[in-house]
Design a protein around this motif. Structure first.
Motif, short mmCIF file in Angstrom:
data_model
loop_
_atom_site.label_atom_id
_atom_site.label_comp_id
_atom_site.label_asym_id
_atom_site.label_seq_id
_atom_site.Cartn_x
_atom_site.Cartn_y
_atom_site.Cartn_z
N VAL A 229 0.82 -1.22 0.00
CA VAL A 229 0.00 0.00 0.00
C VAL A 229 0.85 1.27 0.00
N LYS A 230 0.47 2.21 -0.87
CA LYS A 230 1.03 3.56 -0.86
C LYS A 230 -0.11 4.56 -0.97
N PRO A 231 0.07 5.75 -0.38
CA PRO A 231 -0.96 6.79 -0.57
C PRO A 231 -0.92 7.30 -2.01
N ILE A 232 -2.09 7.53 -2.57
CA ILE A 232 -2.22 7.93 -3.96
C ILE A 232 -3.04 9.21 -4.04
N GLY A 233 -2.64 10.11 -4.93
CA GLY A 233 -3.28 11.41 -5.02
C GLY A 233 -4.40 11.50 -6.03
N LEU A 234 -4.95 12.70 -6.09
CA LEU A 234 -6.10 13.00 -6.94
C LEU A 234 -5.77 12.85 -8.43
N GLY A 235 -4.53 13.09 -8.80
CA GLY A 235 -4.14 13.00 -10.21
C GLY A 235 -4.30 11.59 -10.75
N ALA A 236 -3.77 10.61 -10.02
CA ALA A 236 -3.89 9.22 -10.46
C ALA A 236 -5.33 8.73 -10.33
N ARG A 237 -6.07 9.24 -9.37
CA ARG A 237 -7.49 8.87 -9.26
C ARG A 237 -8.22 9.25 -10.54
N ASP A 238 -7.87 10.42 -11.10
CA ASP A 238 -8.53 10.86 -12.32
C ASP A 238 -8.11 10.03 -13.53
#
Length: 381
Positions: A229-238
């Motif tokens: 697990v790594k934290p993922i930001g809004l950019g990759a979510r999009d």
């Protein structure tokens, strides 16, 4: 008055995990009224990590609501085209909040969270950018006997990716085996109460976890302590949701779009088509019968240049549509886009051109999702 107009800066709210994101190197941006992490290590790296392992997304900007009271299902059916009355406990449905003309005010998830022997209760997750409008609309149109509660003291985390289930089972033994896609459960975690749904916005298997705001950091730390697990930001979510062919409200869906043009006919159940009774039903049912004049389609573009929202779509010398979402697909290695085009040009394989920076880029209509979904389906929903 001075010639220099003073522009008041937008006051952005902070997520419960704001300090946690910053401590992990997140670059924060304004989105839906909140300071949100757009990336940590880079959008491409985070996109690929989620596709291969498991990413943790903070989606606490979303609105979490509870609708309770006798007749709550019927009251919601007056506002949504979903068959809420038949929704079993612990099951989830995607639905649409509709205006009187059938326009889409928001898209949302509704879960039956009625307790054994308790009054009917439904948990709604609505988009962050529209949640206050949604709350106002619901309070205006729900009967007085129905209670709407905004869960402002809850955070929402999404664990997504092919290794998400193994991680969650390790951290919360027994929780994943009973859950298929679009099913939910409750779980006691370190003295707190979690609501866990097997759903998400990436096209991957995954879970959305509602947690008390004060416990969100502990949960995030525990999940990110796992190697997968790594934290993922809004950019990759999009970029992930684009590859999955999932519409984004305010871009691919607006009050000017209807469910049929948007390709969301599945959200109108067979029972609701038969009995109607939802906003804009006459108009929407006519479109279902006769077809919509425009359609949301997927486009595959040649080359490396991505088409962004607002790019014109042409067939020969005539503009036949407009891009509503677009970007480079890391998984496929070429740009993809969603667009609304005239129905006559919406068939799979149709050759079109998208205008980007004054250039016409060859494109063709392709089915969505662009990248196949990998949901874990178990039993009927």
């Amino acid at each position: 008055m001075s010639d220099e107009a003073e522009v008041e800066a937008e006051v952005l709210e902070q997520l419960p995990l704001d300090a946690w994101h910053r401590a992990r190197g997140a670059r924060m941006v304004g989105f839906a009224g909140y300071e949100m992490p757009i990336q940590y290590e880079g959008i491409l790296a985070e996109h690929e990590w989620t596709r291969q392992h498991a990413g943790l997304f903070d989606v606490s900007h979303m609105g979490q609501l509870i609708v309770t009271g006798e007749g709550a299902a019927e009251a919601l059916e007056a506002l949504l085209p979903a068959d809420v009355s038949s929704l079993k406990r612990g099951r989830i449905r995607y639905s649409l909040l509709l205006g009187e003309d059938g326009g889409i005010l928001d898209d949302l998830m509704v879960t039956n969270v009625t307790r054994e022997g308790g009054e009917p209760a439904f948990y709604l997750v609505v988009n962050g950018a529209t949640k206050w409008d949604d709350i106002g609309h619901l309070r205006e149109h729900l009967p007085d006997a129905i209670t709407l509660t905004y869960l402002e003291d809850r955070a929402l985390l999404a664990l997504q990716g092919p290794e998400a289930a193994a991680v969650l089972e390790r951290v919360m033994p027994g929780v994943t085996g009973e859950l298929g896609f679009m099913q939910s459960t409750e779980y006691a975690f370190e003295g707190g109460h979690l609501a866990i749904a097997r759903s998400g916005y990436t096209g991957e298997d995954g879970f959305e976890i509602s947690v008390a705001a004060g416990q969100a950091e502990r949960l995030a730390e525990r999940l990110c302590a796992e190697a997968e697990v790594k934290p993922i930001g809004l950019g990759a979510r999009d970029s992930l949701r684009l590859e999955a062919g999932l519409p984004l409200y305010g871009h691919d869906l607006t009050p000017e779009t209807d469910p049929v043009s948007a390709g969301l006919e599945f959200a109108i159940s067979k029972a609701r088509r038969a009995r109607g009774g939802f906003p804009g039903a006459e108009h929407i049912l006519k479109l279902l019968d006769e077809g919509a004049p425009t359609r949301r389609v997927g486009l595959a573009l040649e080359g490396r240049m991505a088409a962004r929202e607002g790019a014109p779509v042409h067939a020969g010398d005539r503009q036949v549509g407009t891009v509503t979402s677009g970007g480079f697909s890391p998984t496929l290695g070429h740009p993809v886009a969603m667009a609304y085009v005239d129905a006559a040009h919406a068939s799979e394989g149709t050759a079109l051109e998208v205008e980007v920076r004054g250039k016409r880029l060859p494109a063709r209509v392709v089915p969505m999702p662009f990248v196949p979904h990998r949901y874990h389906r178990k039993g009927a929903v």
